[in-house]
Design a protein around this motif. Structure first.
Motif, PDB file in Angstrom:
ATOM      1  N   ARG A  57       0.847  -1.189   0.000  1.00 29.53           N
ATOM      2  CA  ARG A  57       0.000   0.000   0.000  1.00 29.53           C
ATOM      3  C   ARG A  57       0.881   1.237   0.000  1.00 29.53           C
ATOM      4  NH1 ARG A  57      -3.843  -0.497   5.068  1.00 29.53           N
ATOM      5  NH2 ARG A  57      -4.238   1.650   4.372  1.00 29.53           N
ATOM      6  N   PHE A  58       0.524   2.223  -0.807  1.00 31.12           N
ATOM      7  CA  PHE A  58       1.256   3.476  -0.891  1.00 31.12           C
ATOM      8  C   PHE A  58       0.284   4.645  -0.755  1.00 31.12           C
ATOM      9  CE2 PHE A  58       3.700   0.363  -3.338  1.00 31.12           C
ATOM     10  CZ  PHE A  58       4.943   0.465  -2.710  1.00 31.12           C
ATOM     11  N   ASP A  59      -0.657   4.512   0.166  1.00 31.94           N
ATOM     12  CA  ASP A  59      -1.653   5.560   0.352  1.00 31.94           C
ATOM     13  C   ASP A  59      -1.213   6.522   1.458  1.00 31.94           C
ATOM     14  OD1 ASP A  59      -1.867   3.859   2.463  1.00 31.94           O
ATOM     15  OD2 ASP A  59      -3.959   3.299   2.125  1.00 31.94           O
ATOM     16  N   ALA A  60      -2.121   7.387   1.844  1.00 36.19           N
ATOM     17  CA  ALA A  60      -1.804   8.390   2.868  1.00 36.19           C
ATOM     18  C   ALA A  60      -1.534   7.755   4.223  1.00 36.19           C
ATOM     19  CB  ALA A  60      -2.956   9.396   2.968  1.00 36.19           C
ATOM     20  N   THR A  61      -2.221   6.658   4.537  1.00 40.59           N
ATOM     21  CA  THR A  61      -1.984   5.980   5.816  1.00 40.59           C
ATOM     22  C   THR A  61      -0.559   5.450   5.894  1.00 40.59           C
ATOM     23  OG1 THR A  61      -4.317   5.341   5.894  1.00 40.59           O
ATOM     24  CG2 THR A  61      -2.799   4.159   7.337  1.00 40.59           C
ATOM     25  N   THR A  62      -0.084   4.868   4.807  1.00 43.36           N
ATOM     26  CA  THR A  62       1.292   4.378   4.768  1.00 43.36           C
ATOM     27  C   THR A  62       2.287   5.533   4.892  1.00 43.36           C
ATOM     28  OG1 THR A  62       0.604   2.535   3.359  1.00 43.36           O
ATOM     29  CG2 THR A  62       2.947   3.054   3.412  1.00 43.36           C
ATOM     30  N   ALA A  63       2.025   6.621   4.193  1.00 48.33           N
ATOM     31  CA  ALA A  63       2.928   7.774   4.254  1.00 48.33           C
ATOM     32  C   ALA A  63       2.994   8.351   5.665  1.00 48.33           C
ATOM     33  CB  ALA A  63       2.466   8.846   3.267  1.00 48.33           C
ATOM     34  N   TRP A  64       1.861   8.428   6.340  1.00 46.67           N
ATOM     35  CA  TRP A  64       1.844   8.953   7.708  1.00 46.67           C
ATOM     36  C   TRP A  64       2.602   8.021   8.654  1.00 46.67           C
ATOM     37  CZ3 TRP A  64       1.210  13.329  10.025  1.00 46.67           C
ATOM     38  CH2 TRP A  64       0.912  13.378  11.392  1.00 46.67           C
TER      39      TRP A  64
END
Length: 326
Positions: A57-64
């Motif tokens: 996953r490379f979404d906002a949750t992963t980035a945070w």
């Protein structure tokens, strides 16, 4: 007279410390302590998972999650460093000493109001925060390469910003913590002198917030110099030259805040008028230089070295291509 006795006393202290070093120094490294041998564990092969592996996953949750995890790691590297404790103690020693020495000039006692404490801290504690920003920018940016783990880490699916932003953010948060420690030192001096009108809002608005912005600008510039230079010592040298330029710029005729990085008009503090209109003028300049710092941060992202290539020219050639993104 007293000067001779002063020199003799401290020469004796220096000889005592040198003698202690002579007695305790050893060329041999201490042997590691051997623990009890562990019993051979019964090896059981891992169970194979049926079906395809879960998709990354490379979404906002992963980035945070990456931002928080990496920032904690970088901050831990600074807080666990012995140099940080030494620099913090040096700053506290200098600032508390200045507060105590400045409290009684010419045998006249000074009332320890918050305005006076902030002015003394601005003059005596700022250089420690500057050293922390410059020194740890080099340490954090070059840590993986110095430990020979950069090829492994750079081969991961982590985006470049997940290296740059946490390192910069860690330096900023560490500097903010040192500012709060200096506030605690100032409050301790006030309470020690029997002054209890602490004015914590003035500490926050007049001291912590303006200095946090100013030293964030220095942190971003330090990271940019490290991203630009081929070695951390060259990055440190660039920052030293920058500080020297700020000291001599006014004598050379360069004195306008629009081109002196981080420059802003002097802000006067008053218990009657607060910061007056000076705070508004300084805020505009801080906003202006914060925008410049954002540009430097984006350029640092574009020039971030990854893999075995450290030369500047190849990174400059790929810079326009890396800028073609959100």
């Amino acid at each position: 007279g007293a000067m001779l006795y002063h020199h003799l006393i401290w020469m004796a202290v220096a000889l005592a410390v040198l003698s202690l070093s002579w007695l305790t120094f050893r060329f041999e490294t201490p042997a590691a302590k051997l623990g009890r041998p562990k019993r051979d564990a019964v090896f059981s092969p891992p169970k194979l998972r049926d079906g395809p592996l879960p998709a990354p996953r490379f979404d906002a949750t992963t980035a945070w999650a990456q931002l928080i995890s990496r920032s904690r790691l970088e901050m831990a590297q600074v807080f666990k460093s012995p140099a940080f404790a030494v620099l913090l103690l040096l700053g506290l020693f200098n600032s508390v000493g200045s507060l105590i020495a400045s409290a009684s000039p010419d045998d006249a006692s000074v009332y320890p109001v918050t305005k006076w404490v902030i002015e003394v801290l601005n003059g005596s504690f700022g250089f420690v925060v500057m050293i922390i920003a410059i020194y740890y920018a080099g340490e954090l940016v070059w840590r993986e390469r110095e430990r020979k783990t950069h090829e492994i880490i750079d081969a991961t699916a982590l985006p470049d910003w997940a290296f740059l932003v946490p390192k910069t953010l860690a330096i900023i948060l560490v500097m903010l913590s040192t500012l709060l420690v200096s506030v605690a030192a100032g409050i301790a001096v006030q309470l020690g002198k029997g002054f209890d009108d602490l004015q914590l809002d003035h500490y926050l608005i007049w001291y912590v917030l303006p200095n946090a912005v100013d030293w964030t600008l220095i942190a971003v510039l330090s990271v940019f110099c490290q991203a630009l230079s081929p070695h951390k010592f060259i990055g440190w040298g660039l920052m030293v030259l920058f500080q020297i330029f700020l000291l001599v710029a006014t004598q050379l005729g360069y004195e306008h805040n629009l081109y002196l990085y981080g420059g802003y008009p002097q802000v006067s503090l008053s218990d009657m008028n607060g910061q007056g209109d000076h705070a508004v003028f300084a805020a505009w300049f801080r906003a202006y230089w914060s925008a410049i710092a954002m540009v430097l941060l984006v350029l640092s992202y574009g020039l971030w070295r990854r893999g075995t290539e450290t030369r500047l020219w190849p990174r400059l050639r790929r810079l326009p291509r890396r800028m073609m993104s959100p």
